[in-house]
Design a protein around this motif. Structure first.
Motif, PDB file in Angstrom:
ATOM      1  N   VAL A 114     -52.312 -74.990 -50.074  1.00 16.62           N
ATOM      2  CA  VAL A 114     -51.110 -74.144 -50.070  1.00 16.62           C
ATOM      3  C   VAL A 114     -50.301 -74.411 -48.801  1.00 16.62           C
ATOM      4  O   VAL A 114     -50.830 -74.883 -47.806  1.00 16.62           O
ATOM      5  N   CYS A 115     -49.023 -74.102 -48.885  1.00 18.62           N
ATOM      6  CA  CYS A 115     -48.128 -74.293 -47.731  1.00 18.62           C
ATOM      7  C   CYS A 115     -46.992 -73.272 -47.856  1.00 18.62           C
ATOM      8  O   CYS A 115     -46.892 -72.557 -48.857  1.00 18.62           O
ATOM      9  N   CYS A 117     -48.370 -80.360 -51.183  1.00 14.32           N
ATOM     10  CA  CYS A 117     -49.767 -79.925 -51.334  1.00 14.32           C
ATOM     11  C   CYS A 117     -50.471 -80.677 -52.452  1.00 14.32           C
ATOM     12  O   CYS A 117     -49.864 -81.021 -53.465  1.00 14.32           O
ATOM     13  N   CYS A 158     -45.087 -73.451 -51.427  1.00 12.41           N
ATOM     14  CA  CYS A 158     -45.697 -72.923 -52.653  1.00 12.41           C
ATOM     15  C   CYS A 158     -46.161 -71.472 -52.486  1.00 12.41           C
ATOM     16  O   CYS A 158     -46.423 -70.792 -53.478  1.00 12.41           O
ATOM     17  N   LYS A 200     -47.906 -81.420 -55.551  1.00 11.01           N
ATOM     18  CA  LYS A 200     -47.278 -80.363 -56.350  1.00 11.01           C
ATOM     19  C   LYS A 200     -45.805 -80.662 -56.666  1.00 11.01           C
ATOM     20  O   LYS A 200     -45.246 -81.644 -56.209  1.00 11.01           O
ATOM     21  N   CYS A 229     -43.562 -79.343 -53.294  1.00  9.42           N
ATOM     22  CA  CYS A 229     -44.072 -79.475 -51.922  1.00  9.42           C
ATOM     23  C   CYS A 229     -45.125 -80.579 -51.920  1.00  9.42           C
ATOM     24  O   CYS A 229     -45.429 -81.151 -52.967  1.00  9.42           O
TER      25      CYS A 229
HETATM   26 ZN    ZN Z   1     -47.438 -76.300 -50.999  1.00  5.92          ZN
END
Ligand code: ZN
Ligand code: ADP
Ligand code: MG
Length: 328
Positions: free
Chosen positions: A39-40, A27, A43, A22, A25
Motif C-alpha cells: 500500500v502507498c 505498489c 491506493c 497496481k 500507483c
Molecule cells: Zn499504492
C-alpha cells in the motif's frame, strides 16, 4: 426451460489484469503478501496523492477488448464511483461509467442446449479493485486488508443473453479461455482474479419483455455459477407461481447451504454519484497504440476451432477439445 418459464441471465465479470503493479500507483499486485504491506498514499487515498494510469494495464485491457471484438474508443473517461465501505479508504473507486473504454463486442461459445451461441459484450471498462474485509481472521471481529486496493481490473458486461445457468457457466469458461490464451489474466476464481456477478430473471415462455432481475453475488467457483443461478432461478419461479413478485435486490450465495439470501436492495447507478475523476484526464489512446495491441493477440480459440474444423474435417466438439488450451 423450467416448467413453462424461460430463464434470462446476464453476467458482469471482473477480471484482474496480469500486471506487476497496481492501476494507479507502483505498489505490487503479488498475491498472498502479508496484509496491508502493498500500500502507498495513492491506493490508500491519502490527501494530496495523485493517481497515474498503468500503461501495461491499459495495453492488456485494450487487448482484451479487441479479443472480444469490441470497438475500442480512442477517448474514454475515468469516473469516481462513490460509496462507503470499510475496505474502501478513498470513499470511491476509480472506474469508468459514461464513455467506457470499449463497447459492442461478442463472444461465441458452445451452448449445451443451442449449439454455437453468441453472447453480446455490452461494455468493457477499466477500474480498480477495493480492499478486503476478512471475517474469519479474528473471532467476532472484522479485519481489513488493503493490499487489493487499486489492483487493475476490467469489467466485462454481457447482454441478457443466456437462457440457462449451464449456458452462463459455459460462456464464463470460454471467456476464461480467451483471456488466458491472450495472457490478459490468470482468471483464477479462488485467488479472486476472476469474479462474477450474475443477473437473473425469469419470464413465461413466449413472453418478450424481460422480467425483474436480481443480482447474485459471492459466487466463487465456476461450478457455483451454475448452482447459484439455478437456486435463484427456482426461487423466483416459486415466488411468481405463488402469486408474488420478484423484488429487485442483490442476493448472496452461500455455497455451504447451496442457498441464497437477500443482501440489500439493489442500488441504482445514481446512488453512486458517478462523476469524471478530476485527478485523471480523459484517457486518449492513439490509433497506433490500439493497432499494436491487435498485433499482440494470438490466434484465439474460436478462430483456431474454425480452422481445425475446416482443415481436418473435425466436429465442432472435437475441435473445441483440441483447441482448449494454447498448446493445442
Ligand atoms: Zn499504492
Ligand atoms: P443495472 O441498471 O441494474 O446495472 P444493467 O441494465 O446495467 O442493470 O445490466 C446489468 C447486467 O444485468 C447486464 O449483464 C445485463 O445483461 C443484465 N440484465 C439486465 N436486465 C436483465 C434481466 N431482466 N434479466 C437478466 N439479466 C438482466
Ligand atoms: Mg448497470
Amino acid at each position: 426451460m423450467a416448467g413453462g418459464w424461460e430463464t434470462v441471465i446476464g453476467l458482469e465479470t471482473h477480471v484482474q489484469l496480469r500486471t506487476a503493479s497496481k492501476m494507479f500507483c507502483g505498489c505490487s499486485t503479488a498475491f498472498g503478501a502479508p496484509p496491508n504491506t502493498n500500500v502507498c498514499p495513492v491506493c490508500l487515498g491519502l490527501p494530496g496523492a495523485l493517481p497515474m494510469p498503468n500503461e501495461q494495464a491499459l495495453k492488456l485491457a485494450v487487448r482484451a477488448a479487441l479479443g472480444l471484438g469490441c470497438t475500442v474508443h480512442p477517448r474514454s473517461l475515468f469516473a469516481r464511483k462513490n460509496y462507503f465501505y470499510p475496505d474502501l479508504p478513498k470513499g470511491y473507486q476509480i472506474s469508468q461509467f459514461e464513455q467506457p473504454l470499449a463497447t459492442a463486442g461478442s463472444l461465441s461459445y458452445l451452448s449445451p442446449d443451442r449449439g454455437i451461441a453468441t453472447a453480446t459484450i455490452q461494455r468493457l471498462h477499466v477500474e480498480e479493485d477495493a480492499g478486503k474485509s476478512l471475517h474469519d481472521r479474528f473471532p467476532k471481529q472484522t479485519a481489513i486488508d488493503l493490499n487489493r486496493c487499486g489492483v487493475p481490473l476490467i469489467e466485462i458486461v454481457t447482454g441478457p443473453d443466456f437462457r440457462s445457468p449451464h449456458e452462463a457457466r459455459t460462456y464464463l469458461l470460454t471467456l476464461k479461455q480467451v483471456l488466458e490464451y491472450a495472457g490478459i489474466s490468470d482468471c483464477d476464481m479462488e485467488k479472486g482474479s476472476l469474479r462474477v456477478d450474475a443477473n437473473v430473471s425469469v419470464r413465461r415462455a413466449g413472453e418478450t419483455a424481460l422480467g425483474t432481475k436480481t443480482e447474485v453475488k459471492n459466487i466463487n467457483s465456476f461450478a457455483y455459477v451454475e448452482k447459484a443461478l439455478t437456486v435463484e432461478r427456482d426461487r423466483q419461479i416459486a415466488v411468481l407461481e405463488g402469486g408474488g413478485t420478484v423484488a429487485p435486490q442483490t442476493m448472496l450465495y452461500d455455497s455451504k447451504t447451496n442457498g441464497v439470501r437477500p443482501q440489500r436492495s439493489k442500488e441504482a447507478s445514481h446512488d453512486y454519484r458517478y462523476f469524471p475523476d478530476p485527478d485523471l484526464p480523459p484517457l486518449v489512446l492513439s490509433e497506433e497504440f490500439i493497432a499494436e495491441q491487435q498485433t499482440l493477440l494470438p490466434e484465439l480459440p474460436a478462430k483456431k476451432r474454425e480452422r481445425f474444423v475446416e482443415k481436418y474435417a473435425l466436429s465442432v466438439t472435437d475441435a473445441a477439445v483440441l483447441t482448449a488450451d494454447r498448446t493445442g
